[in-house]
Design an enzyme around this catalytic site. Structure first.
Site, mmCIF file in Angstrom:
data_model
loop_
_atom_site.group_PDB
_atom_site.id
_atom_site.type_symbol
_atom_site.label_atom_id
_atom_site.label_comp_id
_atom_site.label_asym_id
_atom_site.label_seq_id
_atom_site.Cartn_x
_atom_site.Cartn_y
_atom_site.Cartn_z
ATOM 1 N N ASN A 178 -67.408 52.473 128.217
ATOM 2 C CA ASN A 178 -66.240 53.330 128.401
ATOM 3 C C ASN A 178 -66.482 54.681 127.713
ATOM 4 O O ASN A 178 -67.608 55.001 127.338
ATOM 5 C CB ASN A 178 -65.003 52.616 127.834
ATOM 6 C CG ASN A 178 -63.731 52.908 128.608
ATOM 7 O OD1 ASN A 178 -63.459 54.056 128.957
ATOM 8 N ND2 ASN A 178 -62.943 51.882 128.883
ATOM 9 N N SER A 188 -60.557 50.979 126.555
ATOM 10 C CA SER A 188 -59.971 52.317 126.629
ATOM 11 C C SER A 188 -59.466 52.714 125.252
ATOM 12 O O SER A 188 -58.786 51.927 124.584
ATOM 13 C CB SER A 188 -58.809 52.344 127.625
ATOM 14 O OG SER A 188 -58.100 53.570 127.509
ATOM 15 N N ALA A 219 -64.278 52.797 137.349
ATOM 16 C CA ALA A 219 -62.818 52.745 137.353
ATOM 17 C C ALA A 219 -62.251 54.003 136.703
ATOM 18 O O ALA A 219 -62.892 54.641 135.874
ATOM 19 C CB ALA A 219 -62.338 51.503 136.613
ATOM 20 N N THR A 226 -67.344 61.078 135.822
ATOM 21 C CA THR A 226 -67.315 62.482 135.416
ATOM 22 C C THR A 226 -68.384 63.287 136.149
ATOM 23 O O THR A 226 -68.161 64.447 136.516
ATOM 24 C CB THR A 226 -67.488 62.600 133.895
ATOM 25 O OG1 THR A 226 -66.462 61.834 133.252
ATOM 26 C CG2 THR A 226 -67.399 64.048 133.438
#
EC number: 1.3.5.2
Length: 350
Positions: A256, A185, A65, A329
């Site tokens: 995360n 997050s 995500a 990434t």
């Protein structure tokens, strides 16, 4: 393989501000998906199926995500060879996120720092995009598994966060193969506090209750995963694992981005606020995966994410205890070729 090597496009994209490059790439993907121009980045999908949480994944590499927050590019992303794609994070209402600049490259470390802050167009626009996706309407033997990632609005007090999660769960439930509850997050104030013992217990208890109601309403039980941070000690991981099992969650996404800067000290942008992703997160993420596997035992689904920049990195996550992996990434630094590289490496080295 892609007909247009990413190496040709990367110098141009890396000459732009990171967020501008991202927006340009996603806009181009949205415009060209499903057209002959999509052949520039299409790839055949590696066949390496796995059954997980009651779902059949075509292979073990998915998109994390954050890349496609508004679910605009599901078809284009599916064509890159992913076994599953996770879109979002979506919040009940649209929000602009944090002030710009808010995304920074650290190319010497194959890393990014972002403090985007759940910028998205809101639940209604998100669901409209999901329903327009061609791959969601196709009846194929190995359909794309689609995960929908949900969060809370920045203006919602943390004590009312559950209301935002339930609103999003109600909306996404009929359209998701699985749902991910994002409580990790670092860019939404106090969000990570939801990982603490009592807060997580209360949140997942409410989510579990609502899921049972939605399952009766829609005639299907959609798996729910919870996404956690890498910045946790062993005791915290054990508490989270026990809470996931207590509330019959179906899986965990680990992990995360990290707040740690130990691996990038001295590099340009290293002190920017936000979450660090990419190569420096690999071992921290793998550590959490190993601890989760030990605490959860065999058979509890773990999606491993964080620092996958090569096929060998993907294999390291499987060996740490993940069932499948996600990339984000790595896609920015290595391009779509990484999808099949990772999927093939896992298939050959399992």
């Amino acid at each position: 393989m892609s007909l247009l090597p990413y190496a040709l496009a990367r110098p141009f994209l890396f000459g732009l501000d990171p967020e501008t490059a991202h927006e340009l790439t996603m806009a181009s993907l949205a415009r060209t998906q499903g057209t002959p121009l999509s052949l520039a980045w299409c790839s055949s999908r590696v066949n390496d199926p796995i059954a997980l949480a009651g779902l059949k994944f075509a292979n073990r590499v998915g998109l994390a995500a954050g890349l496609d927050k508004n679910a605009r590019c599901i078809d284009g992303l599916a064509a890159m060879g992913f076994g599953f794609v996770e879109v979002g994070t979506v919040t009940p209402k649209g929000q602009p996120g944090n002030p710009k600049p808010r995304m920074f490259r650290l190319p010497e470390a194959n890393a990014l720092i972002n403090r985007l802050g759940f910028n998205n167009d809101g639940l209604d626009a998100f669901l409209a995009n999901v329903q327009q996706s061609r791959v969601r309407r196709q009846n194929t033997p190995n359909p794309l598994i689609l995960g929908l990632n949900i969060g809370k609005n920045a203006v919602t007090p943390i004590e009312n966060a559950v209301d935002d999660y339930l609103t999003c769960l109600d909306g996404v439930y009929p359209h998701a193969d699985y749902v991910t509850v994002n409580i990790s997050s670092p860019n939404t104030k106090n969000l990570r506090a939801l990982q603490s013992d009592e807060a997580l217990d209360a949140l997942l208890g409410r989510i579990a209750e609502r899921r049972e109601s939605l399952a009766r309403q829609h005639g299907k039980r959609v798996p729910i995963f919870v996404k956690i941070a890498p910045d946790l000690d062993e005791a915290q991981v054990d508490v989270i694992a026990a809470t996931l099992k207590r509330h019959a969650m179906d899986g965990v996404v680990a992990t995360n981005t990290t707040l740690s800067r130990d691996a990038v000290k001295g590099l340009r942008h290293a002190e920017e606020a936000g979450g660090l992703s990419g190569a420096p997160v690999l071992e921290a993420s793998n550590r959490v995966i190993r601890q989760l596997r030990a605490a959860l035992g065999a058979g509890f689904p773990i999606i491993g994410v964080g620092g996958v920049m090569s096929g060998q990195d993907a294999v390291s996550k499987i060996r740490a205890g993940a069932d499948v992996v996600q990339i984000y990434t790595g896609l920015i630094y290595k391009g779509p070729e990484l999808v099949n590289e990772a999927a093939l490496a896992i298939k050959k080295n399992r």
